[in-house]
Design a protein around this motif. Structure first.
Motif, PDB file in Angstrom:
ATOM      1  N   THR A 105     -15.924  34.757 -13.677  1.00 48.17           N
ATOM      2  CA  THR A 105     -16.786  34.727 -12.489  1.00 48.17           C
ATOM      3  C   THR A 105     -16.753  36.065 -11.763  1.00 48.17           C
ATOM      4  O   THR A 105     -17.798  36.582 -11.335  1.00 48.17           O
ATOM      5  CB  THR A 105     -16.351  33.594 -11.539  1.00 48.17           C
ATOM      6  OG1 THR A 105     -16.341  32.356 -12.240  1.00 48.17           O
ATOM      7  CG2 THR A 105     -17.292  33.493 -10.345  1.00 48.17           C
ATOM      8  N   SER A 121     -14.550  32.163  -1.929  1.00 49.90           N
ATOM      9  CA  SER A 121     -15.313  30.955  -2.252  1.00 49.90           C
ATOM     10  C   SER A 121     -14.393  29.856  -2.772  1.00 49.90           C
ATOM     11  O   SER A 121     -14.578  28.680  -2.453  1.00 49.90           O
ATOM     12  CB  SER A 121     -16.418  31.263  -3.276  1.00 49.90           C
ATOM     13  OG  SER A 121     -15.873  31.473  -4.575  1.00 49.90           O
ATOM     14  N   ALA A 122     -13.374  30.242  -3.537  1.00 45.09           N
ATOM     15  CA  ALA A 122     -12.399  29.254  -4.016  1.00 45.09           C
ATOM     16  C   ALA A 122     -11.579  28.705  -2.860  1.00 45.09           C
ATOM     17  O   ALA A 122     -11.311  27.498  -2.772  1.00 45.09           O
ATOM     18  CB  ALA A 122     -11.489  29.890  -5.068  1.00 45.09           C
ATOM     19  N   SER A 133     -13.879  26.437  -0.700  1.00 50.47           N
ATOM     20  CA  SER A 133     -14.193  25.174  -1.379  1.00 50.47           C
ATOM     21  C   SER A 133     -12.994  24.233  -1.350  1.00 50.47           C
ATOM     22  O   SER A 133     -13.148  23.018  -1.268  1.00 50.47           O
ATOM     23  CB  SER A 133     -14.649  25.428  -2.821  1.00 50.47           C
ATOM     24  OG  SER A 133     -13.603  25.994  -3.598  1.00 50.47           O
ATOM     25  N   ARG A 140     -12.149  19.908   0.631  1.00 49.64           N
ATOM     26  CA  ARG A 140     -11.682  18.718  -0.093  1.00 49.64           C
ATOM     27  C   ARG A 140     -10.327  18.275   0.450  1.00 49.64           C
ATOM     28  O   ARG A 140      -9.484  19.091   0.781  1.00 49.64           O
ATOM     29  CB  ARG A 140     -11.569  19.018  -1.589  1.00 49.64           C
ATOM     30  CG  ARG A 140     -12.897  19.328  -2.272  1.00 49.64           C
ATOM     31  CD  ARG A 140     -12.672  19.603  -3.757  1.00 49.64           C
ATOM     32  NE  ARG A 140     -11.946  18.527  -4.394  1.00 49.64           N
ATOM     33  CZ  ARG A 140     -12.514  17.465  -4.966  1.00 49.64           C
ATOM     34  NH1 ARG A 140     -13.831  17.348  -4.969  1.00 49.64           N
ATOM     35  NH2 ARG A 140     -11.776  16.538  -5.549  1.00 49.64           N
ATOM     36  N   GLY A 161      -9.825  23.844  -5.261  1.00 52.02           N
ATOM     37  CA  GLY A 161     -10.966  24.741  -5.230  1.00 52.02           C
ATOM     38  C   GLY A 161     -11.896  24.460  -6.396  1.00 52.02           C
ATOM     39  O   GLY A 161     -11.572  23.708  -7.312  1.00 52.02           O
ATOM     40  N   TRP A 162     -13.059  25.121  -6.390  1.00 50.61           N
ATOM     41  CA  TRP A 162     -14.021  24.888  -7.478  1.00 50.61           C
ATOM     42  C   TRP A 162     -13.442  25.267  -8.824  1.00 50.61           C
ATOM     43  O   TRP A 162     -13.731  24.636  -9.849  1.00 50.61           O
ATOM     44  CB  TRP A 162     -15.329  25.635  -7.211  1.00 50.61           C
ATOM     45  CG  TRP A 162     -15.193  27.125  -7.111  1.00 50.61           C
ATOM     46  CD1 TRP A 162     -15.070  27.857  -5.972  1.00 50.61           C
ATOM     47  CD2 TRP A 162     -15.157  28.065  -8.197  1.00 50.61           C
ATOM     48  NE1 TRP A 162     -14.958  29.197  -6.273  1.00 50.61           N
ATOM     49  CE2 TRP A 162     -15.007  29.358  -7.625  1.00 50.61           C
ATOM     50  CE3 TRP A 162     -15.236  27.944  -9.579  1.00 50.61           C
ATOM     51  CZ2 TRP A 162     -14.939  30.506  -8.398  1.00 50.61           C
ATOM     52  CZ3 TRP A 162     -15.165  29.095 -10.359  1.00 50.61           C
ATOM     53  CH2 TRP A 162     -15.023  30.353  -9.762  1.00 50.61           C
ATOM     54  N   HIS A 163     -12.583  26.292  -8.856  1.00 50.59           N
ATOM     55  CA  HIS A 163     -11.970  26.709 -10.118  1.00 50.59           C
ATOM     56  C   HIS A 163     -10.938  25.683 -10.590  1.00 50.59           C
ATOM     57  O   HIS A 163     -10.750  25.487 -11.792  1.00 50.59           O
ATOM     58  CB  HIS A 163     -11.352  28.097  -9.984  1.00 50.59           C
ATOM     59  CG  HIS A 163     -10.323  28.217  -8.920  1.00 50.59           C
ATOM     60  ND1 HIS A 163     -10.349  27.513  -7.742  1.00 50.59           N
ATOM     61  CD2 HIS A 163      -9.213  28.988  -8.855  1.00 50.59           C
ATOM     62  CE1 HIS A 163      -9.311  27.831  -7.007  1.00 50.59           C
ATOM     63  NE2 HIS A 163      -8.609  28.723  -7.651  1.00 50.59           N
ATOM     64  N   MET A 192     -11.298  22.442 -10.035  1.00 48.88           N
ATOM     65  CA  MET A 192     -12.121  21.348 -10.550  1.00 48.88           C
ATOM     66  C   MET A 192     -12.565  21.632 -11.984  1.00 48.88           C
ATOM     67  O   MET A 192     -12.543  20.753 -12.837  1.00 48.88           O
ATOM     68  CB  MET A 192     -13.350  21.152  -9.649  1.00 48.88           C
ATOM     69  CG  MET A 192     -13.011  20.807  -8.204  1.00 48.88           C
ATOM     70  SD  MET A 192     -12.091  19.262  -8.056  1.00 48.88           S
ATOM     71  CE  MET A 192     -13.325  18.111  -8.615  1.00 48.88           C
ATOM     72  N   VAL A 193     -12.951  22.874 -12.243  1.00 52.48           N
ATOM     73  CA  VAL A 193     -13.400  23.244 -13.593  1.00 52.48           C
ATOM     74  C   VAL A 193     -12.236  23.197 -14.587  1.00 52.48           C
ATOM     75  O   VAL A 193     -12.387  22.697 -15.706  1.00 52.48           O
ATOM     76  CB  VAL A 193     -14.033  24.661 -13.586  1.00 52.48           C
ATOM     77  CG1 VAL A 193     -14.331  25.124 -15.000  1.00 52.48           C
ATOM     78  CG2 VAL A 193     -15.301  24.668 -12.742  1.00 52.48           C
TER      79      VAL A 193
END
Length: 199
Positions: free
Chosen positions: A110, A148-149, A152, A156, A161-163, A165-166
């Motif tokens: 990313t 951003s991580a 995010s 929650r 973070g979004w990373h 979740m992935v």
């Protein structure tokens, strides 16, 4: 979240140390060899290999974190602030090497994509290329990806973070407060709060 910020800062400091430890000797040796060539009669060539030294140092710095974490389960920064990467489905289990590397790869890919977009946008806008501008075009996108991580994770309740979740991971606190042991409710007796977004 402050523990994640401190952890990332310490890990970046370690990456910088690794970069300098690898790149500096190459630059010094290349400079010495280049100086010898410049002193030869009729040879006015400058030193070469500076960019190569930066590339090798950068690669070593980028590889340091996943290698360290896959062998010791935690990075230097996370060890310092007592947080650990665990399996997202079962926070009592350590994250597998595949998940650790996957989480890191998601972040790096990313960052690289955002850096590429920033450089392309700068070239399309006709911006002149200077060393400091290149540094900014690399540092700013990386900082935005990390923020951003972090943001995010704030949205929650499990602080993933979004990373995370992935990659299927979660950061948990392994700190056990000795004064109030009744609060220990997570893995290893620590509080599973994931306070702080890794990258």
């Amino acid at each position: 979240m402050i523990d994640r910020v401190i952890s990332r800062g310490l890990d970046l400091l370690m990456m910088g140390t690794v970069f300098c430890a690898v790149a500096a000797p190459i630059i010094v040796i290349d400079g010495f060899v280049g100086l010898q060539h410049m002193l030869e009669p009729g040879n006015q060539s400058g030193t070469e290999g500076f960019v190569g030294a930066l590339a090798v140092g950068g690669l070593a710095a980028a590889c340091w974190e996943p290698v360290w974490q896959s062998t010791r389960r935690r990075t230097f920064g996370r060890t310092t602030v007592d947080i650990e990467l665990r399996d997202g489905a079962d926070p009592h289990l350590h994250a597998s090497t595949g998940r650790v590397l996957g989480r890191y790869a998601v972040s790096v890919v990313t960052c690289c994509a955002c850096i590429g977009l920033s450089l392309a946008a700068a070239l399309a806008a006709g911006m002149g290329v200077t060393p400091w501008r290149v540094v900014a075009l690399i540092a700013v996108p990386c900082a935005l990806v990390w923020l951003s991580a972090l943001l995010s994770a704030l949205l929650r309740s499990d602080r993933r973070g979004w990373h995370d979740m992935v990659a299927g991971t979660v950061l948990v606190s392994t700190f056990v407060p000795s004064a109030r042991p009744q609060l220990g409710c997570g893995p290893s007796g620590g509080v599973v709060d994931g306070s702080g977004a890794g990258r």
